[in-house]
Write a protein that holds these residues in place. Structure first.
Motif, PDB file in Angstrom:
ATOM      1  N   VAL A  79      -0.614  -0.614  -4.632  1.00 52.85           N
ATOM      2  CA  VAL A  79      -2.020  -0.269  -4.867  1.00 52.85           C
ATOM      3  C   VAL A  79      -2.334   0.995  -4.070  1.00 52.85           C
TER       4      VAL A  79
ATOM      5  N   LEU B 294      -6.179  -6.459  -7.559  1.00 49.69           N
ATOM      6  CA  LEU B 294      -7.020  -5.674  -6.651  1.00 49.69           C
ATOM      7  C   LEU B 294      -7.717  -6.581  -5.656  1.00 49.69           C
TER       8      LEU B 294
ATOM      9  N   ASP C 162     -13.761   1.563  -6.601  1.00 49.07           N
ATOM     10  CA  ASP C 162     -13.299   2.458  -5.538  1.00 49.07           C
ATOM     11  C   ASP C 162     -12.160   3.351  -6.002  1.00 49.07           C
ATOM     12  N   GLU C 163     -11.859   3.336  -7.294  1.00 46.23           N
ATOM     13  CA  GLU C 163     -10.851   4.209  -7.893  1.00 46.23           C
ATOM     14  C   GLU C 163      -9.467   4.001  -7.274  1.00 46.23           C
ATOM     15  N   PHE C 164      -8.938   2.812  -7.512  1.00 43.97           N
ATOM     16  CA  PHE C 164      -7.573   2.508  -7.109  1.00 43.97           C
ATOM     17  C   PHE C 164      -6.686   2.499  -8.350  1.00 43.97           C
TER      18      PHE C 164
ATOM     19  N   GLU D  90      -7.735  -6.816 -12.026  1.00 39.18           N
ATOM     20  CA  GLU D  90      -8.810  -7.109 -11.081  1.00 39.18           C
ATOM     21  C   GLU D  90      -8.370  -8.186 -10.080  1.00 39.18           C
TER      22      GLU D  90
ATOM     23  N   ASP E 230       0.843  -1.191   0.000  1.00 41.74           N
ATOM     24  CA  ASP E 230       0.000   0.000   0.000  1.00 41.74           C
ATOM     25  C   ASP E 230       0.880   1.242   0.000  1.00 41.74           C
TER      26      ASP E 230
ATOM     27  N   ARG F  72      -5.042   4.588  -3.622  1.00 45.27           N
ATOM     28  CA  ARG F  72      -6.258   5.315  -3.979  1.00 45.27           C
ATOM     29  C   ARG F  72      -5.884   6.498  -4.878  1.00 45.27           C
TER      30      ARG F  72
ATOM     31  N   ALA G 159      -5.560  -7.443  -2.909  1.00 41.67           N
ATOM     32  CA  ALA G 159      -5.353  -6.283  -2.042  1.00 41.67           C
ATOM     33  C   ALA G 159      -6.636  -5.848  -1.344  1.00 41.67           C
ATOM     34  N   ASN G 160      -7.708  -6.643  -1.495  1.00 42.45           N
ATOM     35  CA  ASN G 160      -9.024  -6.288  -0.912  1.00 42.45           C
ATOM     36  C   ASN G 160      -9.495  -4.915  -1.371  1.00 42.45           C
ATOM     37  N   ALA G 161      -9.253  -4.610  -2.651  1.00 42.01           N
ATOM     38  CA  ALA G 161      -9.700  -3.348  -3.247  1.00 42.01           C
ATOM     39  C   ALA G 161     -10.544  -3.666  -4.466  1.00 42.01           C
ATOM     40  N   ARG G 162     -11.316  -2.659  -4.916  1.00 38.57           N
ATOM     41  CA  ARG G 162     -12.185  -2.858  -6.062  1.00 38.57           C
ATOM     42  C   ARG G 162     -11.996  -1.725  -7.047  1.00 38.57           C
TER      43      ARG G 162
END
Length: 368
Positions: A84, A41, A50-52, A38, A20, A86, A44-47
């Motif tokens: 990763v 992501l 969520d604009e990463f 994807e 991160d 934001r 990394a537990n991101a989607r």
């Protein structure tokens, strides 16, 4: 660096690290040699919604933003780490007085070079506010999350050489001893004996020999006037006691004018004309080391200077207030002691290593 290899017992698995913006990395194993953004992501537990942003971070400092539709081949050399972030903020920075915006909190030295088109022949530095500026290497990561705008600048690369306790910078990595002496203000019409000291050892050189400054560390050039022997007999230097053979060889190779003296049952090594860095009240001193009777089993401790030293502005130096008389001459004692990793080792420590400690202690007082 080799291709991403399969760990023992993990046939069919490829390793990768996902970090991160605080550079906290987690390690993952995946069976697919080619993965999607994807999938990264998801690890990394991101989607995506969520604009990463995802950046590929290679070992050489390359810092590349990956397009959401791209695929990553983990079999390629150097493909192991991803960052990763934001994308809800931008960080402003200045490079050579030009403004740039960067989408994530950290940036590598190589990325700074790429966005500002700085050539590899130039050095990159970060301008700091309350401490010395910092040289930035390609693999360094710089945190942009500080108050104000982070500023960087490029400058021509220089190489350093230490001559008589002072450090000189040169624009070329290979110079002649003549160029070095000229830069240090020596009279080139006079004769000089030269000894070059580097990581690879020490050797005598001539005035037109080349000096390679690209070796690791700062090389040192020892300089003393050439002695012309006109055939007249001369008294040898005083030797009230003998040093270790390695000590005498070391002092001889450096061309230092030294003598050993026994005074009031104390054994002293005296080095005349010991040169000092700029910023002190004298340019040279007689340096004295107290050699214990059971040396090297017993350590050499502290060192002594005549005349007594202050800083060039007249300010005193801490822990130098005690004096010692050697044959009626007053010497200033510098109370400096070994500790931690520098504790005395009888098998390896000697006059040479103690003189390195002397040089470091004196240099520290004037930031040399």
């Amino acid at each position: 660096m080799t291709e991403n290899t399969i760990p023992p017992g993990q046939e069919g698995a490829y390793g990768l690290r996902i970090g991160d913006e605080d550079l906290t990395f987690t390690h993952h194993q995946i069976n697919d040699p080619i993965i999607t953004i994807e999938q990264i992501l998801g690890l990394a537990n991101a989607r995506l919604k969520d604009e990463f942003d995802i950046y590929e971070f290679r070992h050489d400092g390359t810092f590349t933003r990956l397009d959401p539709a791209s695929m990553v081949d983990l079999r390629q050399e150097g493909i192991e780490s991803f960052l990763v972030f934001r994308t809800d903020r931008a960080f402003r920075l200045m490079i050579d007085d030009e403004r740039y915006d960067w989408g994530v909190r950290r940036i590598s030295g190589k990325a700074l070079r790429e966005i500002a088109h700085i050539s590899p022949e130039m050095e990159l530095w970060e301008a700091l506010r309350e401490q010395p500026d910092r040289k930035i290497h390609d693999t360094d990561l710089v945190d942009l999350n500080h108050p104000g705008t982070e500023k960087f600048y490029s400058r021509a690369r220089t190489w350093k050489l230490k001559i008589r306790q002072n450090i000189y910078e040169f624009a070329a990595s290979c110079i002649t001893a003549r160029q070095a002496l000229d830069a240090a203000g020596f009279d080139l019409q006079k004769g000089w004996d030269l000894v070059l000291v580097s990581k690879s050892g020490r050797r005598e050189i001539k005035i037109d020999d080349k000096i390679d400054l690209s070796e690791p560390g700062i090389e040192k050039l020892r300089v003393k006037p050439s002695v012309v022997n006109n055939g007249e007999s001369q008294l040898g230097p005083r030797r009230d006691f003998s040093l270790l053979e390695r000590d005498e060889d070391f002092l001889k190779n450096l061309g230092l004018n030294w003598r050993t003296v026994i005074d009031d049952k104390k054994r002293w090594l005296l080095i005349d004309g010991y040169e000092l860095p700029k910023g002190l009240s004298a340019s040279s001193i007689t340096l004295a080391l107290l050699i214990p009777a059971k040396y090297p089993s017993t350590q050499i401790d502290m060192f002594y200077c005549s005349p007594s030293l202050t800083l060039a502005d007249g300010k005193g130096i801490a822990k130098t207030q005690t004096t010692e008389s050697i044959e009626g001459i007053t010497f200033q004692r510098w109370s400096r002691h070994r500790k931690g990793d520098s504790v005395w080792q009888p098998e390896s420590d000697c006059v040479e290593t103690h003189l390195e400690l002397v040089e470091e202690c004196i240099g520290r007082e004037v930031n040399a």
